[in-house]
Scaffold this motif. Structure first.
Motif: not given
Length: 93
Positions: A16, A28, A34, A36
């Motif tokens: 974060r 998202r 989240r 990645y």
């Protein structure tokens, strides 16, 4: 986020904070989780390595951004050199 933190050897809070610093911006999912990319995970591991060596997180983020900018500049420079050399050097004549 928990899986990404596990994969990078960090914590969700660390990931974060990288987002807060603008170093990585995960996508998202529809549920708001989240997501990645592999590139972002590599960047997170590089940041973790720098922080583990005693670099502050904001300095680590700046170092990584500068490294990325340098790599891009070198790539562009090489492309320009290749164009200036002309087709003869590309074909070996």
């Amino acid at each position: 986020m928990g899986r990404a933190a596990e994969m990078t050897g960090t914590t969700p809070g660390f990931l974060r904070s990288l987002g807060d610093q603008g170093l990585i911006t995960p996508l998202r999912s529809e549920g708001g989780h989240r997501r990645y990319s592999r590139y972002q995970l590599r960047i997170a591991m590089r940041a973790r390595d720098l922080v583990d060596q005693g670099t502050s997180i904001d300095a680590a983020c700046r170092i990584i951004i500068l490294e990325d900018q340098l790599e891009e500049a070198l790539r562009i420079n090489e492309q320009l050199r290749s164009r200036q050399a002309g087709p003869e050097s590309a074909t070996g004549t």
